[in-house]
Motif scaffolding. Structure first.
Motif, mmCIF file in Angstrom:
data_model
loop_
_atom_site.group_PDB
_atom_site.id
_atom_site.type_symbol
_atom_site.label_atom_id
_atom_site.label_comp_id
_atom_site.label_asym_id
_atom_site.label_seq_id
_atom_site.Cartn_x
_atom_site.Cartn_y
_atom_site.Cartn_z
ATOM 1 N N LYS A 1 89.358 67.650 48.643
ATOM 2 C CA LYS A 1 89.090 66.362 48.021
ATOM 3 C C LYS A 1 88.299 65.463 48.976
ATOM 4 N N ILE A 2 88.701 65.443 50.234
ATOM 5 C CA ILE A 2 88.011 64.619 51.225
ATOM 6 C C ILE A 2 86.555 65.063 51.374
ATOM 7 N N PHE A 3 86.353 66.381 51.434
ATOM 8 C CA PHE A 3 84.997 66.897 51.611
ATOM 9 C C PHE A 3 84.115 66.578 50.399
ATOM 10 N N SER A 4 84.683 66.697 49.213
ATOM 11 C CA SER A 4 83.911 66.393 48.008
ATOM 12 C C SER A 4 83.446 64.948 48.038
ATOM 13 N N GLU A 5 84.342 64.081 48.498
ATOM 14 C CA GLU A 5 83.996 62.674 48.586
ATOM 15 C C GLU A 5 82.894 62.460 49.617
ATOM 16 N N ARG A 6 82.995 63.154 50.735
ATOM 17 C CA ARG A 6 81.975 62.994 51.789
ATOM 18 C C ARG A 6 80.617 63.506 51.321
ATOM 19 N N ARG B 1 78.833 52.264 48.865
ATOM 20 C CA ARG B 1 77.445 52.672 48.676
ATOM 21 C C ARG B 1 77.337 53.679 47.524
ATOM 22 N N VAL B 2 78.349 54.551 47.418
ATOM 23 C CA VAL B 2 78.370 55.491 46.293
ATOM 24 C C VAL B 2 78.353 54.710 44.980
ATOM 25 N N ARG B 3 79.190 53.698 44.887
ATOM 26 C CA ARG B 3 79.284 52.939 43.630
ATOM 27 C C ARG B 3 78.027 52.127 43.365
ATOM 28 N N LEU B 4 77.369 51.688 44.434
ATOM 29 C CA LEU B 4 76.123 50.918 44.277
ATOM 30 C C LEU B 4 74.981 51.832 43.861
ATOM 31 N N ALA C 1 74.716 59.778 48.259
ATOM 32 C CA ALA C 1 74.438 58.353 48.024
ATOM 33 C C ALA C 1 73.608 57.776 49.169
ATOM 34 N N GLN C 2 73.917 58.167 50.399
ATOM 35 C CA GLN C 2 73.136 57.707 51.555
ATOM 36 C C GLN C 2 71.695 58.186 51.477
ATOM 37 N N MET C 3 71.528 59.431 51.044
ATOM 38 C CA MET C 3 70.177 59.976 50.928
ATOM 39 C C MET C 3 69.376 59.188 49.904
ATOM 40 N N ARG C 4 70.013 58.906 48.763
ATOM 41 C CA ARG C 4 69.330 58.133 47.730
ATOM 42 C C ARG C 4 69.051 56.725 48.232
ATOM 43 N N ALA C 5 70.026 56.132 48.932
ATOM 44 C CA ALA C 5 69.852 54.766 49.438
ATOM 45 C C ALA C 5 68.708 54.697 50.438
ATOM 46 N N SER C 6 68.477 55.788 51.157
ATOM 47 C CA SER C 6 67.407 55.783 52.159
ATOM 48 C C SER C 6 66.039 55.970 51.509
ATOM 49 N N GLY C 7 66.008 56.142 50.207
ATOM 50 C CA GLY C 7 64.733 56.220 49.502
ATOM 51 C C GLY C 7 64.297 57.636 49.164
ATOM 52 N N MET C 8 65.144 58.620 49.466
ATOM 53 C CA MET C 8 64.761 59.990 49.127
ATOM 54 C C MET C 8 64.753 60.171 47.614
ATOM 55 N N LEU D 1 78.335 49.490 40.260
ATOM 56 C CA LEU D 1 78.215 48.080 40.650
ATOM 57 C C LEU D 1 76.752 47.701 40.498
ATOM 58 N N LYS D 2 76.502 46.703 39.659
ATOM 59 C CA LYS D 2 75.111 46.348 39.312
ATOM 60 C C LYS D 2 74.730 44.976 39.843
ATOM 61 N N PRO D 3 73.424 44.757 40.070
ATOM 62 C CA PRO D 3 72.954 43.440 40.516
ATOM 63 C C PRO D 3 73.521 42.319 39.659
ATOM 64 N N GLY D 4 73.971 41.250 40.315
ATOM 65 C CA GLY D 4 74.544 40.114 39.609
ATOM 66 C C GLY D 4 76.061 40.130 39.621
ATOM 67 N N GLN D 5 76.643 41.323 39.797
ATOM 68 C CA GLN D 5 78.104 41.390 39.823
ATOM 69 C C GLN D 5 78.647 40.849 41.142
ATOM 70 N N MET D 6 79.787 40.156 41.047
ATOM 71 C CA MET D 6 80.437 39.632 42.245
ATOM 72 C C MET D 6 81.432 40.648 42.782
ATOM 73 N N LEU D 7 81.450 40.790 44.083
ATOM 74 C CA LEU D 7 82.481 41.614 44.719
ATOM 75 C C LEU D 7 83.684 40.726 45.039
ATOM 76 N N PRO D 8 84.840 41.327 45.263
ATOM 77 C CA PRO D 8 85.998 40.519 45.671
ATOM 78 C C PRO D 8 85.699 39.815 46.999
ATOM 79 N N THR D 9 86.402 38.728 47.274
ATOM 80 C CA THR D 9 86.249 38.117 48.595
ATOM 81 C C THR D 9 86.751 39.089 49.652
ATOM 82 N N VAL D 10 86.277 38.857 50.861
ATOM 83 C CA VAL D 10 86.697 39.666 52.005
ATOM 84 C C VAL D 10 88.224 39.726 52.088
#
Lengths: 132, 132
Positions: free
Chosen positions: A96-101, B26-29, A107-114, B34-43
């Motif tokens: 489960k942990i590995f699947s999440e990682r 980041r996965v959820r973003l 997600a990191q790859m997509r966030a980096s613009g790939m 989680l979409k632009p305009g949505q508020m996250l919980p406070t710290v």
């Protein structure tokens, strides 16, 4: 005979050098480029090749030994050994942990613009290698 | 309105809690739960939910803000913003590092005793989601 390990590390990355060495060597061990019976370079020699402190390599070797991949030798060399398969009991939680990682890394790859299709292609090619 | 973030972290893992929060959010973003305009919980509220110090969450929010995902608000809340795509120039180098990390993660999964075909199946299902 000593096997050249053919790994490279990047000291600019946030990941500690010893961890990069462990991760890169584990790839070669899992993929059986490094096979039981083969000797690894001494700590000192690999440290010189990678331009890191020998303690960094020593720490990496200790970790690989703890994981059961290698046996440390006098004079700080190491031999690849036949690794006992981990107990299935440990796997369900790990899985489960590995699947999440995996999902987080994608997600990191997509966030980096790939490009998503490029990532998908890489995932499929890894899958294919596993199915052989 | 505040969006529940629905993430969980595991304080037993070696990965620092703030990093787990960043990676999970980041996965959820990226996946646009989680979409632009949505508020996250406070710290403070998220810290309470996750049972961590509020500085841990503050650090995670700062990192997500630096990555361009969220905008920090007074009172330590945060809003999801439309993220500018990263410059293609950064990608070629990243791409190689990420591919290597992907390969390392798969090696770790295999080393932990996970079945190769099971891993392949996970990779294919992630690929499929990207191709949609």
């Amino acid at each position: 005979m000593e096997e050249p390990v053919n790994i490279s590390i990047d000291l600019k990355l946030a990941t500690p050098a010893y961890r990069q060495i462990v991760d890169a060597m584990r790839v070669r061990l899992v993929e059986e480029d490094l096979k039981p019976g083969q000797m690894l370079p001494t700590v000192r020699r690999l440290a010189m090749e990678l331009s890191v402190h020998f303690n960094t390599v020593a720490q990496a070797y200790r970790e690989l030994a703890e994981e059961g991949w290698i046996e440390l030798k006098h004079g700080r060399g190491a031999m690849v050994i036949a690794r006992r398969a981990p107990r299935p009991a440990e796997n369900a939680e790990n899985s489960k942990i590995f699947s999440e990682r995996l999902r987080e890394l994608v997600a990191q790859m997509r966030a980096s613009g790939m490009d998503a299709l490029h990532i998908a292609m890489e995932l499929r090619s890894l899958a294919q290698a596993l199915e052989r």
